[in-house]
Enzyme design. Structure first.
Site, PDB file in Angstrom:
ATOM      1  N   ARG A  93     -14.355  -8.586  -1.674  1.00  0.00           N
ATOM      2  CA  ARG A  93     -13.520  -7.726  -1.097  1.00  0.00           C
ATOM      3  C   ARG A  93     -13.315  -6.633  -0.563  1.00  0.00           C
ATOM      4  O   ARG A  93     -12.402  -5.819  -1.443  1.00  0.00           O
ATOM      5  CB  ARG A  93     -12.049  -8.541  -0.716  1.00  0.00           C
ATOM      6  CG  ARG A  93     -10.830  -8.258   0.872  1.00  0.00           C
ATOM      7  CD  ARG A  93      -9.729  -8.365  -0.065  1.00  0.00           C
ATOM      8  NE  ARG A  93      -8.884  -8.298   1.280  1.00  0.00           N
ATOM      9  CZ  ARG A  93      -8.019  -7.213   1.916  1.00  0.00           C
ATOM     10  NH1 ARG A  93      -7.120  -5.880   0.351  1.00  0.00           N
ATOM     11  NH2 ARG A  93      -7.096  -7.015   2.940  1.00  0.00           N
ATOM     12  N   VAL A  94     -13.096  -5.784   0.933  1.00  0.00           N
ATOM     13  CA  VAL A  94     -12.869  -3.912   1.060  1.00  0.00           C
ATOM     14  C   VAL A  94     -11.388  -4.084   1.680  1.00  0.00           C
ATOM     15  O   VAL A  94     -11.734  -5.168   3.201  1.00  0.00           O
ATOM     16  CB  VAL A  94     -13.759  -3.749   1.644  1.00  0.00           C
ATOM     17  CG1 VAL A  94     -13.489  -2.490   2.099  1.00  0.00           C
ATOM     18  CG2 VAL A  94     -15.335  -3.988   1.205  1.00  0.00           C
ATOM     19  N   SER A  95     -10.928  -3.867   1.979  1.00  0.00           N
ATOM     20  CA  SER A  95      -9.334  -3.269   2.221  1.00  0.00           C
ATOM     21  C   SER A  95      -9.585  -2.268   3.229  1.00  0.00           C
ATOM     22  O   SER A  95     -10.863  -1.274   2.993  1.00  0.00           O
ATOM     23  CB  SER A  95      -8.413  -3.073   1.134  1.00  0.00           C
ATOM     24  OG  SER A  95      -7.836  -1.754   0.651  1.00  0.00           O
ATOM     25  N   ASP A  96      -8.137  -1.756   4.001  1.00  0.00           N
ATOM     26  CA  ASP A  96      -8.645  -0.947   5.151  1.00  0.00           C
ATOM     27  C   ASP A  96      -8.080   0.706   4.088  1.00  0.00           C
ATOM     28  O   ASP A  96      -8.289   1.459   4.718  1.00  0.00           O
ATOM     29  CB  ASP A  96      -7.502  -1.334   5.830  1.00  0.00           C
ATOM     30  CG  ASP A  96      -6.058  -1.057   5.636  1.00  0.00           C
ATOM     31  OD1 ASP A  96      -5.475   0.169   6.225  1.00  0.00           O
ATOM     32  OD2 ASP A  96      -5.367  -2.139   4.569  1.00  0.00           O
ATOM     33  N   THR A 141       0.620  -1.166   0.251  1.00  0.00           N
ATOM     34  CA  THR A 141      -0.045  -0.204   0.220  1.00  0.00           C
ATOM     35  C   THR A 141       1.227   1.241  -0.188  1.00  0.00           C
ATOM     36  O   THR A 141       2.320   1.546   0.731  1.00  0.00           O
ATOM     37  CB  THR A 141      -1.333   0.084   1.237  1.00  0.00           C
ATOM     38  OG1 THR A 141      -1.688  -1.006   1.229  1.00  0.00           O
ATOM     39  CG2 THR A 141      -1.975   1.479   1.507  1.00  0.00           C
TER      40      THR A 141
END
Length: 280
Positions: free
Chosen positions: A182-185, A154
């Site tokens: 999918r959801v990342s931070d 990231t």
């Protein structure tokens, strides 16, 4: 004035020493350009600008060169937070744009400030952002060869400007081979958060960062009179109870800076206008 950036973890097994050196050199160049921009711009504009530079570098897992998901498509997430207004905006799993952080910047002016998937892409087109493939041949080859290693890259930037205002931005191409949807931070307050007291950007395993609420916990603790160092220490101690994999960079209103990770090594850089300090 202070600027601090990170380029994610050096955790991909396929990365050679040559690639690592190239990443370090890229960070040195980008942070200098970010600092030069900061001289005449505020914190918010600077985190956006600097993050676009990170997104435009194919060495990092954000923007160009983002990881490819299990269905063969590339989806990106990014967010920004303005410490002076306490406003947050972001895009989740957006496709076919060059700089997701620029879409997040446009959303800061909207009532609906976090968009995902096709909604985010439609918004981008309405705002004049043209279709763009961020895929690189290297990432496609990795996908085709099923190189499912630990993908925790990231990029992020935190800035303190000459007026004492703080801002944070974070962008990612995901972990690679994840389930679509999918959801990342990176587009949540767990991975990217700032207020008048502190700004934090995270990298690592998104699920761990969300479980630990890393960025917002650190900023809240600094707001509640913890020192930056103490806020990081306590938050990462709590992350350790779930064996979380994460790293974070932080900057407070006094100009104190810190980077901490649960597993080495995050690559990050600072610049004071004269010399770059590069760490990993």
């Amino acid at each position: 004035m202070r600027i601090l950036i990170h380029g994610g973890f050096f955790s991909e097994s396929s990365q050679s020493d040559e690639i690592k050196q190239k990443k370090q050199e890229a960070l040195k160049d980008i942070i200098k350009r970010g600092y030069d921009f900061l001289i005449n711009h505020n914190a918010l504009k600077t985190v956006v600008y600097t993050t676009t530079l990170l997104e435009d570098c194919p060495l990092f897992n954000a923007g160009i060169g983002s990881q490819i998901q299990s269905d063969g498509k590339l989806r990106m997430s990014a967010s920004i937070m303005d410490g002076s207004s306490s406003l947050f905006s972001g895009v989740i799993n957006i496709e076919n744009v060059k700089n997701p952080v620029l879409i997040a910047e446009k959303l800061l002016q909207e009532d609906d400030r976090v968009l995902s998937g096709s909604g985010a892409q439609t918004f981008a087109r309405k705002k004049g952002f043209k279709p763009f493939s961020a895929e690189t041949l290297e990432r496609r080859n990795e996908y085709n060869q099923k190189l499912k290693t630990s993908k925790t890259g990231t990029v992020g930037c935190v800035v303190l400007d000459s007026k004492g205002e703080l801002a944070a931005a974070t962008s990612t191409g995901g972990k690679g081979f994840e389930i679509p949807g999918r959801v990342s931070d990176s587009a949540t307050i767990a991975g990217n958060y700032a207020n008048k007291h502190c700004a934090v950007s995270c990298t690592g395993v998104g699920e761990d960062i969300i479980s630990g609420a890393i960025a917002c916990k650190i900023v809240t603790r600094v707001t509640d009179q913890y020192t930056l160092e103490a806020a990081f220490k306590k938050t990462f101690q709590e992350l350790d109870t779930i064996s979380g994999f994460a790293g974070a960079i932080g900057l407070d209103s006094k100009g104190n800076m810190i980077c901490q990770e649960s597993h080495p090594k995050v690559v990050y850089a600072t610049y004071d206008g004269e010399s770059v300090s590069l760490f990993e």
